[in-house]
Design an enzyme around this catalytic site. Structure first.
Site, PDB file in Angstrom:
ATOM      1  N   SER A 225      47.863  86.538  17.523  1.00 22.46           N
ATOM      2  CA  SER A 225      47.000  85.350  17.495  1.00 22.46           C
ATOM      3  C   SER A 225      46.024  85.401  16.324  1.00 22.46           C
ATOM      4  O   SER A 225      45.819  84.403  15.637  1.00 22.46           O
ATOM      5  CB  SER A 225      46.196  85.222  18.794  1.00 22.46           C
ATOM      6  OG  SER A 225      47.038  84.852  19.850  1.00 22.46           O
TER       7      SER A 225
ATOM      8  N   ASP B 207      44.727  90.904  20.454  1.00 19.39           N
ATOM      9  CA  ASP B 207      45.920  90.102  20.203  1.00 19.39           C
ATOM     10  C   ASP B 207      46.068  89.812  18.705  1.00 19.39           C
ATOM     11  O   ASP B 207      45.550  88.830  18.182  1.00 19.39           O
ATOM     12  CB  ASP B 207      45.794  88.807  21.023  1.00 19.39           C
ATOM     13  CG  ASP B 207      46.995  87.896  20.880  1.00 19.39           C
ATOM     14  OD1 ASP B 207      47.869  88.187  20.038  1.00 19.39           O
ATOM     15  OD2 ASP B 207      47.051  86.892  21.603  1.00 19.39           O
TER      16      ASP B 207
ATOM     17  N   GLN C  74      43.003  89.546  24.917  1.00 19.84           N
ATOM     18  CA  GLN C  74      42.786  88.605  23.811  1.00 19.84           C
ATOM     19  C   GLN C  74      42.169  89.250  22.567  1.00 19.84           C
ATOM     20  O   GLN C  74      42.552  88.950  21.448  1.00 19.84           O
ATOM     21  CB  GLN C  74      41.864  87.485  24.265  1.00 19.84           C
ATOM     22  CG  GLN C  74      42.590  86.185  24.429  1.00 19.84           C
ATOM     23  CD  GLN C  74      41.717  85.113  25.056  1.00 19.84           C
ATOM     24  OE1 GLN C  74      40.645  85.388  25.573  1.00 19.84           O
ATOM     25  NE2 GLN C  74      42.193  83.905  25.004  1.00 19.84           N
TER      26      GLN C  74
ATOM     27  N   ARG D  55      49.773  88.418  26.031  1.00 19.57           N
ATOM     28  CA  ARG D  55      48.904  87.285  25.686  1.00 19.57           C
ATOM     29  C   ARG D  55      48.038  86.942  26.899  1.00 19.57           C
ATOM     30  O   ARG D  55      48.040  85.820  27.387  1.00 19.57           O
ATOM     31  CB  ARG D  55      49.734  86.068  25.267  1.00 19.57           C
ATOM     32  CG  ARG D  55      50.899  86.331  24.323  1.00 19.57           C
ATOM     33  CD  ARG D  55      50.549  86.937  23.002  1.00 19.57           C
ATOM     34  NE  ARG D  55      49.860  86.084  22.065  1.00 19.57           N
ATOM     35  CZ  ARG D  55      50.447  85.297  21.159  1.00 19.57           C
ATOM     36  NH1 ARG D  55      51.752  85.234  21.106  1.00 19.57           N
ATOM     37  NH2 ARG D  55      49.746  84.583  20.306  1.00 19.57           N
TER      38      ARG D  55
ATOM     39  N   TYR E 267      54.853  81.123  26.551  1.00 21.01           N
ATOM     40  CA  TYR E 267      55.735  80.840  25.419  1.00 21.01           C
ATOM     41  C   TYR E 267      56.689  79.701  25.737  1.00 21.01           C
ATOM     42  O   TYR E 267      57.015  79.462  26.899  1.00 21.01           O
ATOM     43  CB  TYR E 267      56.557  82.079  25.061  1.00 21.01           C
ATOM     44  CG  TYR E 267      55.750  83.138  24.358  1.00 21.01           C
ATOM     45  CD1 TYR E 267      55.249  82.914  23.086  1.00 21.01           C
ATOM     46  CD2 TYR E 267      55.491  84.355  24.961  1.00 21.01           C
ATOM     47  CE1 TYR E 267      54.512  83.879  22.432  1.00 21.01           C
ATOM     48  CE2 TYR E 267      54.747  85.330  24.316  1.00 21.01           C
ATOM     49  CZ  TYR E 267      54.265  85.082  23.047  1.00 21.01           C
ATOM     50  OH  TYR E 267      53.532  86.034  22.399  1.00 21.01           O
TER      51      TYR E 267
HETATM   52  P1  NAD Z   1      54.811  80.957  18.904  1.00 16.22           P
HETATM   53  O1  NAD Z   1      54.306  81.431  17.585  1.00 16.22           O
HETATM   54  O2  NAD Z   1      55.861  81.741  19.604  1.00 16.22           O
HETATM   55  O3  NAD Z   1      55.353  79.447  18.713  1.00 16.22           O
HETATM   56  C1  NAD Z   1      54.588  78.450  18.080  1.00 16.22           C
HETATM   57  C2  NAD Z   1      54.695  77.129  18.816  1.00 16.22           C
HETATM   58  O4  NAD Z   1      55.986  76.577  18.624  1.00 16.22           O
HETATM   59  C3  NAD Z   1      54.483  77.230  20.325  1.00 16.22           C
HETATM   60  O5  NAD Z   1      53.417  76.382  20.694  1.00 16.22           O
HETATM   61  C4  NAD Z   1      55.814  76.765  20.900  1.00 16.22           C
HETATM   62  O6  NAD Z   1      55.651  76.035  22.105  1.00 16.22           O
HETATM   63  C5  NAD Z   1      56.324  75.872  19.799  1.00 16.22           C
HETATM   64  N1  NAD Z   1      57.778  75.594  19.831  1.00 16.22           N
HETATM   65  C6  NAD Z   1      58.818  76.397  20.188  1.00 16.22           C
HETATM   66  N2  NAD Z   1      59.988  75.733  20.058  1.00 16.22           N
HETATM   67  C7  NAD Z   1      59.681  74.484  19.590  1.00 16.22           C
HETATM   68  C8  NAD Z   1      60.458  73.348  19.240  1.00 16.22           C
HETATM   69  N3  NAD Z   1      61.784  73.311  19.370  1.00 16.22           N
HETATM   70  N4  NAD Z   1      59.787  72.253  18.789  1.00 16.22           N
HETATM   71  C9  NAD Z   1      58.436  72.235  18.681  1.00 16.22           C
HETATM   72  N5  NAD Z   1      57.665  73.283  18.990  1.00 16.22           N
HETATM   73  C10 NAD Z   1      58.278  74.404  19.451  1.00 16.22           C
HETATM   74  O7  NAD Z   1      53.644  80.762  19.934  1.00 16.22           O
HETATM   75  P2  NAD Z   1      52.122  81.202  19.853  1.00 16.22           P
HETATM   76  O8  NAD Z   1      51.396  80.222  19.022  1.00 16.22           O
HETATM   77  O9  NAD Z   1      52.009  82.634  19.472  1.00 16.22           O
HETATM   78  O10 NAD Z   1      51.671  81.065  21.359  1.00 16.22           O
HETATM   79  C11 NAD Z   1      52.056  79.966  22.127  1.00 16.22           C
HETATM   80  C12 NAD Z   1      51.152  79.852  23.312  1.00 16.22           C
HETATM   81  O11 NAD Z   1      50.989  81.102  23.991  1.00 16.22           O
HETATM   82  C13 NAD Z   1      49.724  79.466  23.008  1.00 16.22           C
HETATM   83  O12 NAD Z   1      49.525  78.175  22.637  1.00 16.22           O
HETATM   84  C14 NAD Z   1      49.093  79.806  24.330  1.00 16.22           C
HETATM   85  O13 NAD Z   1      49.376  78.867  25.305  1.00 16.22           O
HETATM   86  C15 NAD Z   1      49.773  81.087  24.667  1.00 16.22           C
HETATM   87  N6  NAD Z   1      48.880  82.171  24.257  1.00 16.22           N
HETATM   88  C16 NAD Z   1      48.027  82.674  25.188  1.00 16.22           C
HETATM   89  C17 NAD Z   1      47.139  83.677  24.816  1.00 16.22           C
HETATM   90  C18 NAD Z   1      46.193  84.258  25.802  1.00 16.22           C
HETATM   91  O14 NAD Z   1      46.113  83.775  26.911  1.00 16.22           O
HETATM   92  N7  NAD Z   1      45.477  85.275  25.439  1.00 16.22           N
HETATM   93  C19 NAD Z   1      47.130  84.170  23.519  1.00 16.22           C
HETATM   94  C20 NAD Z   1      48.032  83.633  22.609  1.00 16.22           C
HETATM   95  C21 NAD Z   1      48.903  82.641  22.988  1.00 16.22           C
END
Ligand code: NAD
Length: 376
Positions: free
Chosen positions: A132, A129, A126, A121, A227
């Site tokens: 995403s 990805d 990106q 990520r 994460y």
């Molecule tokens: P994910 O699908 O693994 O999880 C979804 C969300 O659930 C996350 O925001 C996580 O913090 C939240 N979560 C986990 N346990 C929880 C709980 N007990 N209660 C409430 N919320 C909880 O995550 P995702 O959406 O694939 O990615 C998360 C983060 O990763 C993004 O928001 C971003 O910061 C980062 N990301 C970065 C890039 C990049 O830089 N290219 C790309 C994708 C994601």
């Protein structure tokens, strides 16, 4: 490595296709020998002729094409490596933390397997990805799916017949899918609240016009990859307790919390679902990983005490054209990143950080450190 094959998807019920003609055109433009299996675009009403016009050769004998292909690009996890040439590269979702047997078989077949869910990520990765790209559309679809089951409209309406109060939507987990769900629910006029264990998310939630529910869980934080870290049982108990009122007053609850490579956290108990008003809707976006909601089931809509619990594992498949466009583009961007434009060949650069993160098997071995540890 210059010959690329994109087979037709075979997973039952799959509405998406691995690649639209526009991405085929991009790959053909690089000088790749590109083949697609006949019928590849059928679920989206895209004819073979459109793929041919974009530069692909349309093949009917899949086995022969597989035996010749250097790269095979797919969407869903295949049943196994059968038919793939040793030394070839296979790209698809692979579920490598769970389906270890498939990983072993890919290694034994001498096929290099890239897992699309393991693309780092990072900023540079990106555009490849796929987690995403699919999660954004799934977040959008979660709201639309909930609305289709809700017995009410979302926005406030002032009419001569009376005033309708806006519905309340509570989004738990404001990552890629959650933020898109918040934005969609806001656009439809709902009052939106959200919670995430990563404090950095608060500002993003507020910038979408939603309210961030503050819960003091002590130390939570996130991993270097962005994460969420796994909460302790005590922290989860505090979270569930603190979310109680927001859940009970919501017309729609959408849970998106996943923990990469581990089972999803249990965020809503059956008692909390029972405390919701009949007619409300819960969308559990984590059913494939065990579910956030007690009583949810993968790919089932259940009605429990008048509350509908949606457990669709392929919400992005409800907008299959856009999901296919984005996924195909993710695949094409991956290939382009490793394409040697002078020699017009794909180069498996083992020192590349994106490949290091996503390559699971290579040259007869399981090479990804985390998966290797699991496979043993
Ligand atoms: P994910 O699908 O693994 O999880 C979804 C969300 O659930 C996350 O925001 C996580 O913090 C939240 N979560 C986990 N346990 C929880 C709980 N007990 N209660 C409430 N919320 C909880 O995550 P995702 O959406 O694939 O990615 C998360 C983060 O990763 C993004 O928001 C971003 O910061 C980062 N990301 C970065 C890039 C990049 O830089 N290219 C790309 C994708 C994601």
């Amino acid at each position: 490595m210059n010959s690329i094959l994109v087979p037709r998807e075979t997973r039952p019920g799959e509405t998406r296709v691995p690649m639209l003609p526009e991405s085929v055109r991009k790959l053909a433009g690089l000088g790749a020998r590109l083949r697609v299996e006949t019928g590849i675009g059928r679920s989206l009403y895209i004819e073979d002729a459109e793929y041919a016009e974009a530069g692909a050769e349309v093949v009917t004998d899949l086995a022969a094409a597989m035996a010749e292909a250097d790269l095979v690009l797919r969407l869903n996890k295949p049943a196994g490596p059968e038919g793939l040439r040793p030394g070839s590269l296979h790209l698809s979702f692979l579920d490598p933390f769970v389906d270890l047997e498939n990983v072993r078989r890919f290694a034994a077949a001498g096929v290099s397997a890239v897992s699309m869910e393991m693309i780092p990520r990072s900023t540079i990765a990106q555009k490849m990805d796929a987690l995403s790209s699919q999660a954004s559309l799934a977040g959008y679809s979660a709201v639309i799916a909930a609305c289709a089951r809700l017995q009410r409209s979302l926005p406030m309406m002032m009419t001569p017949a009376g005033t309708l109060a806006p519905c309340r939507v509570f989004v738990i987990g404001a990552g890629v899918a959650g933020l898109q769900a918040i934005a969609t629910a806001k656009r439809l006029g709902a009052r939106v609240e959200a919670f995430d264990t990563r404090p950095v998310v608060e500002e993003q939630v507020q910038s979408l016009g939603a309210k961030f529910l503050k819960i003091d869980l002590g130390e939570t934080g996130q991993t270097a990859g962005g994460y969420a870290k796994e909460l302790s049982d005590a922290q989860l108990e505090i979270q569930r307790e603190a979310m109680g009122k927001a859940v009970a007053r919501a017309n729609i609850v959408i849970t998106t919390a996943k923990l990469f490579g581990r089972p999803a956290p249990r965020l809503l108990t059956a008692a909390q679902v029972a405390a919701m008003r009949p007619g409300s809707v819960v969308v559990d976006m984590a059913t494939a990983g065990g579910g956030n909601v007690e009583g949810s089931r993968p790919d089932e809509d259940r009605v429990v005490g008048g509350v509908t619990i949606i457990g669709d594992t392929n919400l992005e498949g409800r907008v299959p054209y856009d999901a296919s466009q984005m996924y195909g583009s993710n695949l094409a961007n991956f290939v382009e990143h490793f394409w040697n434009k002078a020699d017009r060949v794909f180069e498996l650069r083992r020192d590349d950080e994106i490949l290091a993160g996503a390559l699971i098997t290579h040259a007869g071995e399981v090479v990804h450190p985390l998966i290797k540890e699991k496979v043993g």
